[in-house]
Design a protein around this motif. Structure first.
Motif, PDB file in Angstrom:
ATOM      1  N   TRP A 156     -20.974 -86.067  77.361  1.00  0.00           N
ATOM      2  CA  TRP A 156     -20.317 -87.165  78.039  1.00  0.00           C
ATOM      3  C   TRP A 156     -21.672 -87.846  78.616  1.00  0.00           C
ATOM      4  N   TRP A 157     -21.620 -89.260  78.401  1.00  0.00           N
ATOM      5  CA  TRP A 157     -22.404 -90.149  78.910  1.00  0.00           C
ATOM      6  C   TRP A 157     -21.898 -90.985  79.915  1.00  0.00           C
ATOM      7  N   GLY A 158     -20.870 -90.529  80.512  1.00  0.00           N
ATOM      8  CA  GLY A 158     -20.282 -91.218  81.686  1.00  0.00           C
ATOM      9  C   GLY A 158     -19.159 -92.268  81.164  1.00  0.00           C
ATOM     10  N   ASN A 159     -18.133 -92.665  82.070  1.00  0.00           N
ATOM     11  CA  ASN A 159     -16.778 -93.422  81.679  1.00  0.00           C
ATOM     12  C   ASN A 159     -16.421 -93.012  80.479  1.00  0.00           C
ATOM     13  N   ASN A 160     -16.092 -93.792  79.307  1.00  0.00           N
ATOM     14  CA  ASN A 160     -15.419 -93.033  78.123  1.00  0.00           C
ATOM     15  C   ASN A 160     -16.495 -93.033  77.086  1.00  0.00           C
ATOM     16  N   SER A 161     -17.739 -92.880  77.521  1.00  0.00           N
ATOM     17  CA  SER A 161     -18.902 -92.831  76.312  1.00  0.00           C
ATOM     18  C   SER A 161     -19.039 -91.355  76.121  1.00  0.00           C
ATOM     19  N   TRP A 162     -18.952 -91.066  74.851  1.00  0.00           N
ATOM     20  CA  TRP A 162     -19.000 -89.706  74.306  1.00  0.00           C
ATOM     21  C   TRP A 162     -19.945 -89.611  73.212  1.00  0.00           C
ATOM     22  N   GLU A 163     -20.564 -88.521  72.901  1.00  0.00           N
ATOM     23  CA  GLU A 163     -21.408 -88.270  71.929  1.00  0.00           C
ATOM     24  C   GLU A 163     -20.900 -87.133  71.223  1.00  0.00           C
ATOM     25  N   LEU A 164     -20.583 -87.054  70.022  1.00  0.00           N
ATOM     26  CA  LEU A 164     -19.878 -85.788  69.340  1.00  0.00           C
ATOM     27  C   LEU A 164     -21.017 -85.490  68.093  1.00  0.00           C
ATOM     28  N   ARG A 165     -21.653 -84.371  68.401  1.00  0.00           N
ATOM     29  CA  ARG A 165     -22.363 -83.913  67.384  1.00  0.00           C
ATOM     30  C   ARG A 165     -21.691 -82.736  66.319  1.00  0.00           C
ATOM     31  N   LEU A 166     -21.917 -83.146  65.225  1.00  0.00           N
ATOM     32  CA  LEU A 166     -21.103 -82.628  64.284  1.00  0.00           C
ATOM     33  C   LEU A 166     -22.023 -81.679  63.149  1.00  0.00           C
ATOM     34  N   PRO A 167     -21.309 -80.846  62.560  1.00  0.00           N
ATOM     35  CA  PRO A 167     -22.227 -80.012  61.534  1.00  0.00           C
ATOM     36  C   PRO A 167     -23.152 -80.801  60.518  1.00  0.00           C
ATOM     37  N   PRO A 222     -20.053 -96.164  73.728  1.00  0.00           N
ATOM     38  CA  PRO A 222     -21.470 -95.792  74.369  1.00  0.00           C
ATOM     39  C   PRO A 222     -21.631 -97.069  75.326  1.00  0.00           C
ATOM     40  N   TRP A 223     -21.736 -96.772  76.803  1.00  0.00           N
ATOM     41  CA  TRP A 223     -22.110 -97.706  77.693  1.00  0.00           C
ATOM     42  C   TRP A 223     -23.080 -97.131  78.896  1.00  0.00           C
ATOM     43  N   LEU A 224     -24.211 -97.178  78.626  1.00  0.00           N
ATOM     44  CA  LEU A 224     -25.201 -96.589  79.552  1.00  0.00           C
ATOM     45  C   LEU A 224     -25.772 -97.348  80.534  1.00  0.00           C
ATOM     46  N   THR A 225     -25.594 -98.784  80.443  1.00  0.00           N
ATOM     47  CA  THR A 225     -26.428 -99.486  81.280  1.00  0.00           C
ATOM     48  C   THR A 225     -25.814 -99.350  82.811  1.00  0.00           C
ATOM     49  N   HIS A 254     -13.431-104.164  76.707  1.00  0.00           N
ATOM     50  CA  HIS A 254     -13.829-104.290  77.909  1.00  0.00           C
ATOM     51  C   HIS A 254     -15.176-104.182  78.317  1.00  0.00           C
ATOM     52  N   TYR A 255     -15.933-104.554  78.981  1.00  0.00           N
ATOM     53  CA  TYR A 255     -17.299-104.673  79.479  1.00  0.00           C
ATOM     54  C   TYR A 255     -18.032-103.041  79.488  1.00  0.00           C
ATOM     55  N   ASP A 256     -17.001-102.200  80.187  1.00  0.00           N
ATOM     56  CA  ASP A 256     -17.392-100.719  80.317  1.00  0.00           C
ATOM     57  C   ASP A 256     -17.390-100.026  78.947  1.00  0.00           C
ATOM     58  N   HIS A 257     -16.986-100.827  77.941  1.00  0.00           N
ATOM     59  CA  HIS A 257     -16.826-100.000  76.692  1.00  0.00           C
ATOM     60  C   HIS A 257     -17.590-100.455  75.419  1.00  0.00           C
ATOM     61  N   ILE A 258     -18.088-101.845  75.589  1.00  0.00           N
ATOM     62  CA  ILE A 258     -18.605-102.537  74.610  1.00  0.00           C
ATOM     63  C   ILE A 258     -19.834-102.928  74.769  1.00  0.00           C
ATOM     64  N   VAL A 275     -13.953 -79.951  83.021  1.00  0.00           N
ATOM     65  CA  VAL A 275     -14.537 -81.162  83.564  1.00  0.00           C
ATOM     66  C   VAL A 275     -15.953 -81.053  83.158  1.00  0.00           C
ATOM     67  N   VAL A 276     -16.438 -82.369  82.714  1.00  0.00           N
ATOM     68  CA  VAL A 276     -17.992 -82.249  82.160  1.00  0.00           C
ATOM     69  C   VAL A 276     -18.488 -83.290  83.066  1.00  0.00           C
ATOM     70  N   ASP A 277     -19.842 -82.918  83.476  1.00  0.00           N
ATOM     71  CA  ASP A 277     -20.597 -83.729  84.502  1.00  0.00           C
ATOM     72  C   ASP A 277     -21.411 -84.853  83.541  1.00  0.00           C
ATOM     73  N   HIS A 278     -22.106 -85.878  84.118  1.00  0.00           N
ATOM     74  CA  HIS A 278     -22.876 -86.691  83.190  1.00  0.00           C
ATOM     75  C   HIS A 278     -24.047 -85.925  82.408  1.00  0.00           C
ATOM     76  N   ARG A 279     -24.079 -86.513  81.109  1.00  0.00           N
ATOM     77  CA  ARG A 279     -24.936 -85.926  80.023  1.00  0.00           C
ATOM     78  C   ARG A 279     -24.869 -84.417  80.021  1.00  0.00           C
ATOM     79  N   GLU A 280     -23.862 -83.751  80.447  1.00  0.00           N
ATOM     80  CA  GLU A 280     -23.652 -82.425  80.111  1.00  0.00           C
ATOM     81  C   GLU A 280     -23.010 -82.258  78.768  1.00  0.00           C
ATOM     82  N   VAL A 281     -23.109 -80.897  78.311  1.00  0.00           N
ATOM     83  CA  VAL A 281     -22.203 -80.920  76.813  1.00  0.00           C
ATOM     84  C   VAL A 281     -21.215 -79.896  77.061  1.00  0.00           C
TER      85      VAL A 281
END
Length: 317
Positions: free
Chosen positions: A45-56, A65-68, A113-117, A308-314
């Motif tokens: 989780w990169w905050g807000n609705n920003s998610w990174e899914l690592r697949l096989p 992804p919105w990190l700014t 919206h700005y917090d998504h794009i 509940v996942v905190d910022h940048r945790e997996v």
């Protein structure tokens, strides 16, 4: 935030256990009674609705992804100033990409919206990822400088298969509020339009999509970028992990209906619950919707584990 190495060097690619989730103030994990599926997808989780899914196979899918995280005052009493200028922290994004910490094969956009794009065009250019979104989303992205040959149009209903994973695109809905059920910054724009958005009110919702990403083994993650859904689109879906936004009107009603429709997913992970006026390199600050969402999930589906996942945790089921 401007120095990527200093801002993000304190956290590694961590797994979040139930005990860690429960240790966040006031947010204990819901009791779980059903056996949990063994997953092969790791979610960061990169905050807000920003998610990174690592697949096989090393494949990576990013969602919104919105990190700014430029300041908007969204969760203040006054709300976001529509004339807030759009910013992109290129130094931060480039540092993460150049270090190999952030990469992508696909970027999925739920709405405009700005917090998504806002960061998507730069990340698409740096990673070479294919970006999926509606006509409005692609119009906005192209106008903001995204490589047009990397943009893939979706309307909902598409099912794409790739090397080791699939992406199902679902028609969905943004949350609406108030007696008149209004959506922030509504509207659409054609793909041919190229005037550059300057302020956050230029970034129109443009239709909302949901996505289910599934590994070749069948482990499925379903993400909603808004606190609403189209029930008919979800028929037969049984995700292992549901990424469920906090907020929206009448959470106590729509959450039970959604969980029932999806067959009571084994894992529910809250998303879009942090106040993004605060930095990403600090622990997430609840804007006020997390406990209500937790209670709605616990009441409707006590067998679903609330994580509940905190910022940048997996979270790695």
């Amino acid at each position: 935030m401007s120095d990527a190495k200093n801002s993000f060097g304190r956290r590694g690619f961590l797994g979040v256990t139930a005990a860690m989730a429960a240790n966040l103030p006031g947010i204990p994990a819901a009791a779980a009674s059903n056996p949990r599926p063994r997953g092969d997808v790791a979610l960061r989780w990169w905050g807000n609705n920003s998610w990174e899914l690592r697949l096989p196979g090393g494949k990576v899918v990013l969602i919104d992804p919105w990190l700014t995280r430029f300041k908007t005052g969204t969760y203040t009493k006054e709300g976001a100033d529509p004339n807030t200028r759009i910013e992109v922290n290129r130094k931060l994004l480039d540092g993460l990409v150049d270090s190999g910490e952030l990469r992508a094969d696909h970027i999925l956009v739920t709405h405009g919206h700005y917090d998504h794009i806002s960061d998507v065009p730069h990340l698409a250019a740096r990673t070479g990822a294919t970006v999926i979104g509606t006509e409005t989303h692609l119009s906005l992205l192209a106008a903001l400088g995204a490589p047009e040959d990397q943009l893939a149009l979706a309307t909902g209903g598409e099912f794409h298969t790739f090397d080791g994973y699939s992406i199902r695109v679902l028609r969905s809905l943004h949350s609406a509020s108030g007696d008149r059920a209004k959506i922030a910054f509504p509207g659409t724009r054609p793909l041919s339009r190229r005037d550059r958005p300057r302020v956050i009110s230029d970034l129109l919702e443009g239709g909302t999509l949901a996505y289910q990403v599934e590994s070749e083994s069948g482990f499925a993650v379903l993400n909603f970028g808004g606190s609403n859904y189209v029930e008919g689109e979800l028929a037969g879906l049984r995700p292992d992990v549901l990424l469920l936004p906090a907020g929206g009107d009448r959470v106590e009603e729509y959450v039970p209906r959604l969980l029932r429709t999806l067959g009571f997913p084994p894992y529910v992970v809250p998303t879009h619950w942090d106040d993004f006026d605060f930095p990403l390199d600090e622990p997430a600050k609840d804007w006020g919707g997390l406990a209500k969402l937790r209670d709605a999930v616990a009441g409707a589906s006590p067998g679903s584990a609330f994580r509940v996942v905190d910022h940048r945790e997996v979270f790695a089921p």
